[in-house]
Scaffold this motif. Structure first.
Motif, mmCIF file in Angstrom:
data_model
loop_
_atom_site.group_PDB
_atom_site.id
_atom_site.type_symbol
_atom_site.label_atom_id
_atom_site.label_comp_id
_atom_site.label_asym_id
_atom_site.label_seq_id
_atom_site.Cartn_x
_atom_site.Cartn_y
_atom_site.Cartn_z
ATOM 1 N N VAL A 39 -5.235 21.478 2.517
ATOM 2 C CA VAL A 39 -5.190 20.141 1.926
ATOM 3 C C VAL A 39 -5.031 19.088 3.009
ATOM 4 O O VAL A 39 -5.721 18.052 3.003
ATOM 5 N N PHE A 40 -4.139 19.353 3.978
ATOM 6 C CA PHE A 40 -3.930 18.395 5.064
ATOM 7 C C PHE A 40 -5.217 18.193 5.860
ATOM 8 O O PHE A 40 -5.543 17.074 6.282
ATOM 9 N N LYS A 41 -5.949 19.294 6.051
ATOM 10 C CA LYS A 41 -7.195 19.213 6.824
ATOM 11 C C LYS A 41 -8.256 18.419 6.084
ATOM 12 O O LYS A 41 -8.947 17.574 6.669
ATOM 13 N N VAL A 42 -8.378 18.671 4.768
ATOM 14 C CA VAL A 42 -9.370 17.949 3.961
ATOM 15 C C VAL A 42 -9.036 16.465 3.907
ATOM 16 O O VAL A 42 -9.934 15.610 4.010
ATOM 17 N N LEU A 43 -7.750 16.163 3.759
ATOM 18 C CA LEU A 43 -7.325 14.763 3.676
ATOM 19 C C LEU A 43 -7.166 14.112 5.045
ATOM 20 O O LEU A 43 -6.828 12.930 5.129
ATOM 21 N N ARG A 44 -7.405 14.892 6.091
ATOM 22 C CA ARG A 44 -7.315 14.397 7.479
ATOM 23 C C ARG A 44 -5.934 13.818 7.785
ATOM 24 O O ARG A 44 -5.801 12.769 8.420
ATOM 25 N N ILE A 45 -4.932 14.522 7.315
ATOM 26 C CA ILE A 45 -3.552 14.113 7.616
ATOM 27 C C ILE A 45 -3.181 14.633 8.999
ATOM 28 O O ILE A 45 -3.288 15.840 9.257
ATOM 29 N N PRO A 46 -2.766 13.778 9.902
ATOM 30 C CA PRO A 46 -2.437 14.210 11.276
ATOM 31 C C PRO A 46 -1.104 14.961 11.326
ATOM 32 O O PRO A 46 -0.040 14.358 11.503
ATOM 33 N N VAL A 47 -1.160 16.280 11.163
ATOM 34 C CA VAL A 47 0.068 17.075 11.045
ATOM 35 C C VAL A 47 0.879 17.097 12.337
ATOM 36 O O VAL A 47 2.065 17.445 12.314
ATOM 37 N N SER B 77 1.271 14.422 14.245
ATOM 38 C CA SER B 77 1.752 13.072 14.547
ATOM 39 C C SER B 77 3.258 12.986 14.365
ATOM 40 O O SER B 77 3.854 13.753 13.601
ATOM 41 N N ARG B 78 3.870 12.049 15.057
ATOM 42 C CA ARG B 78 5.317 11.897 14.967
ATOM 43 C C ARG B 78 5.756 11.522 13.561
ATOM 44 O O ARG B 78 6.761 12.004 13.052
ATOM 45 N N GLY B 79 4.973 10.660 12.910
ATOM 46 C CA GLY B 79 5.330 10.235 11.560
ATOM 47 C C GLY B 79 5.344 11.382 10.577
ATOM 48 O O GLY B 79 6.246 11.485 9.732
ATOM 49 N N PHE B 80 4.368 12.286 10.683
ATOM 50 C CA PHE B 80 4.315 13.430 9.770
ATOM 51 C C PHE B 80 5.476 14.384 10.035
ATOM 52 O O PHE B 80 6.064 14.934 9.115
ATOM 53 N N LYS B 81 5.812 14.569 11.305
ATOM 54 C CA LYS B 81 6.950 15.441 11.646
ATOM 55 C C LYS B 81 8.251 14.879 11.087
ATOM 56 O O LYS B 81 9.082 15.625 10.563
ATOM 57 N N VAL B 82 8.418 13.559 11.180
ATOM 58 C CA VAL B 82 9.622 12.929 10.640
ATOM 59 C C VAL B 82 9.674 13.089 9.131
ATOM 60 O O VAL B 82 10.739 13.361 8.545
ATOM 61 N N LEU B 83 8.509 12.951 8.463
ATOM 62 C CA LEU B 83 8.454 13.113 7.012
ATOM 63 C C LEU B 83 8.838 14.543 6.615
ATOM 64 O O LEU B 83 9.626 14.745 5.685
ATOM 65 N N CYS B 84 8.297 15.537 7.322
ATOM 66 C CA CYS B 84 8.646 16.935 7.038
ATOM 67 C C CYS B 84 10.125 17.172 7.266
ATOM 68 O O CYS B 84 10.788 17.862 6.474
ATOM 69 N N ASN B 85 10.661 16.602 8.340
ATOM 70 C CA ASN B 85 12.084 16.735 8.648
ATOM 71 C C ASN B 85 12.939 16.170 7.522
ATOM 72 O O ASN B 85 13.934 16.776 7.092
ATOM 73 N N ALA B 86 12.527 14.999 7.000
ATOM 74 C CA ALA B 86 13.284 14.357 5.918
ATOM 75 C C ALA B 86 13.234 15.200 4.640
ATOM 76 O O ALA B 86 14.247 15.349 3.944
ATOM 77 N N VAL B 87 12.064 15.773 4.328
ATOM 78 C CA VAL B 87 11.929 16.593 3.129
ATOM 79 C C VAL B 87 12.840 17.823 3.215
ATOM 80 O O VAL B 87 13.549 18.167 2.259
ATOM 81 N N VAL B 88 12.840 18.487 4.366
ATOM 82 C CA VAL B 88 13.684 19.668 4.554
ATOM 83 C C VAL B 88 15.158 19.285 4.439
ATOM 84 O O VAL B 88 15.940 19.964 3.750
ATOM 85 N N PHE B 89 15.541 18.198 5.081
ATOM 86 C CA PHE B 89 16.952 17.801 5.064
ATOM 87 C C PHE B 89 17.408 17.449 3.658
ATOM 88 O O PHE B 89 18.505 17.846 3.229
ATOM 89 N N LEU B 90 16.592 16.703 2.918
ATOM 90 C CA LEU B 90 16.982 16.331 1.554
ATOM 91 C C LEU B 90 17.047 17.558 0.649
ATOM 92 O O LEU B 90 17.924 17.650 -0.220
ATOM 93 N N GLY B 91 16.120 18.508 0.849
ATOM 94 C CA GLY B 91 16.174 19.745 0.069
ATOM 95 C C GLY B 91 17.445 20.528 0.342
ATOM 96 O O GLY B 91 18.093 21.038 -0.580
ATOM 97 N N LEU B 92 17.841 20.602 1.611
ATOM 98 C CA LEU B 92 19.067 21.310 1.972
ATOM 99 C C LEU B 92 20.303 20.585 1.444
ATOM 100 O O LEU B 92 21.243 21.215 0.959
#
Length: 483
Positions: free
Chosen positions: A358-366, A368-383
């Protein structure tokens, strides 16, 4: 004896001074006696359990080594497993399983002893031995490794007893393996001033994390978790986030003090945390959080389930997280927490190919710093969400907390009625996270080594002043003491 006590401030310097003065051949005995004293200062009578576990695994290890018949060797392995887990079950889980079974039978209309009968069974006085979960797993790893012929059994009973009871990591880890720690008892430790300075800096950093940061953040956490029915929305959200930081700083503080104390004496304990809040996935988090425990589950539970019993990876992983929750405490809240963490991990494992397509089709820059921060936030909020169950006394309490947390009736966050303390808590969390981002706990001393002696001593003096002025005077137990 608590690390954050005045007794330890006198105990440890005396232990270290005598250790370096006495001849090498007597040092193991000195450390063993000091370790038993350290444990008995908290619960004198329960030293019997520690010694029983020590004798059991020492004996089983020698017997497994003596015999070549795998059937006989396996009997001694099961003797070790049943003996250790039996003690752990009785002292930690007996009441929990008894009450849970009684409630289940009552649900189906079955009374265990009859209504109003004469038989009254009172088990509430069973005392939970401090550190039993940690030293039980440490001794079990020794027996299993001897059975697998991965380590040679230690014939010197005293040094094996020291491996089990070594006081810096006895109560709350890290859970050491025999092939790492036991060989270090044979080394001739010299008076290395640079190593001692590094150890003291690590200990000081651990005290700062506990006394200044974790206990301060814990004041807010205690307030909102005490009765979630009186709060709504933002303060409960902040409370769940604060608890994630509190348990991290509190537990990593203990491990950092333990590692620093061992380093002063010349021993190298494994790191238990590796910047776990700077991760992009739940899998990465569990590789960097409570490392010694998760590696224990990997080597002694997950791999045997997959390789010997042919469990699927997903099912084996759910078993691991179920027992991870149960290991933490005899309460359904810990089990629910473990299952939630397992589900997060499982969903992530099952969907990773789909997500990247999905990320590849949508051309999401996995990358990139912004995407890494978003993933970090999702993991932290889940925990942080899962830890609501960890912190709550009951599942119903946790569900009430979650329900009110998603209510937007109130944005009043100063529930402790001290704005300065609240702002200071936020500032300290940010400060520690910045330091952890660059150095983690294990290399914090590098921040000082590059400084001149004059600057270093200025920092030392400033640190003492900060500890005196900003320490929270509650002398709380470390959170993981109850496990």
């Amino acid at each position: 004896m608590l690390f954050n006590s005045f007794e330890f401030l006198f105990f440890f310097p005396l232990v270290a001074l005598a250790y370096f003065i006495m001849p090498h051949k007597y040092r193991w005995l000195w450390l063993l006696l000091c370790s038993y004293y350290f444990y008995m200062a908290m619960q004198p009578s329960l030293i019997i359990l520690l010694m029983a576990s020590t004798c059991l695994d020492y004996f089983c290890g020698l017997k497994m080594h003596e015999h070549t018949d795998n059937k006989i060797r396996k009997r001694y392995l099961w003797m070790s497993i049943v003996g250790n887990l039996g003690m752990l079950f009785f002292f930690k889980y007996f009441i929990f399983f008894t009450e849970s079974s009684k409630s289940l039978l009552h649900f189906f209309g079955i009374e265990l002893f009859g209504e109003g009968g004469d038989h009254v069974y009172v088990f509430n006085k069973i005392l939970l031995p401090i550190g039993i979960s940690f030293y039980t797993f440490q001794t079990l790893s020794y027996s299993i490794d001897v059975y697998r012929r991965q380590v040679e059994p230690l014939r010197h009973f005293g040094k094996y007893a020291l491996y089990v009871a070594f006081f810096p990591q006895l109560v709350a880890g890290p859970i050491e393996r025999a092939n790492r720690l036991i060989p270090q008892f044979e080394k001739r430790m010299t008076l290395d001033l640079q190593r001692i300075r590094r150890g003291i800096v690590l200990m000081a950093w651990g005290f700062f994390l506990k006394l200044v940061v974790a206990d301060r953040v814990g004041v807010y956490v205690d307030e909102v978790f005490l009765d979630p029915s009186v709060h709504r929305g933002l303060p409960l959200l902040i409370g769940s986030i604060f608890f994630a930081f509190q348990i991290y700083f509190d537990f990593s503080a203990y491990c950092t003090i333990a590692i620093g104390a061992a380093l002063v004496l010349g021993f190298d304990l494994m790191q238990n945390f590796n910047r776990p809040f700077f991760v992009r996935s739940f899998g990465e988090f569990w590789r960097k959080w409570h490392i010694s425990l998760m590696q224990w589950f990997r080597d002694y539970l997950y791999r045997p389930l997959v390789r010997k019993l042919n469990f699927s990876r997903g099912l084996a992983m759910m078993f691991v997280f179920f027992f991870n929750g149960l290991w933490h405490g005899a309460n359904w809240t810990f089990i629910v927490w473990g299952i939630i963490c397992g589900l997060f991990f499982l969903i992530e494992m099952v969907t990773w190919k789909f997500r990247f397509k999905v990320f590849k089709v949508l051309r999401i820059p996995v990358e990139s710093r912004g995407f890494k921060v978003l993933c970090n936030a999702v993991v932290f909020l889940g925990l942080s969400f899962s830890l609501i169950f960890f912190r709550s006394p009951t599942v119903l309490h946790a569900l009430l907390y979650i329900r009110n947390m998603f209510s937007l009736d109130s944005t009043f966050i100063n529930v402790v009625h001290d704005r300065t303390e609240l702002v200071l808590s936020f500032m300290l969390i940010i400060l520690v996270q910045v330091i952890h981002f660059y150095k983690g706990n294990s290399k914090v001393y590098e921040l000082l080594e590059i400084k001149s002696p004059a600057i270093r001593w200025s920092i030392y003096i400033s640190f003492v002043v900060i500890m005196v002025l900003f320490s929270v005077n509650r002398q709380n137990n470390f959170i993981y003491f109850q496990f």
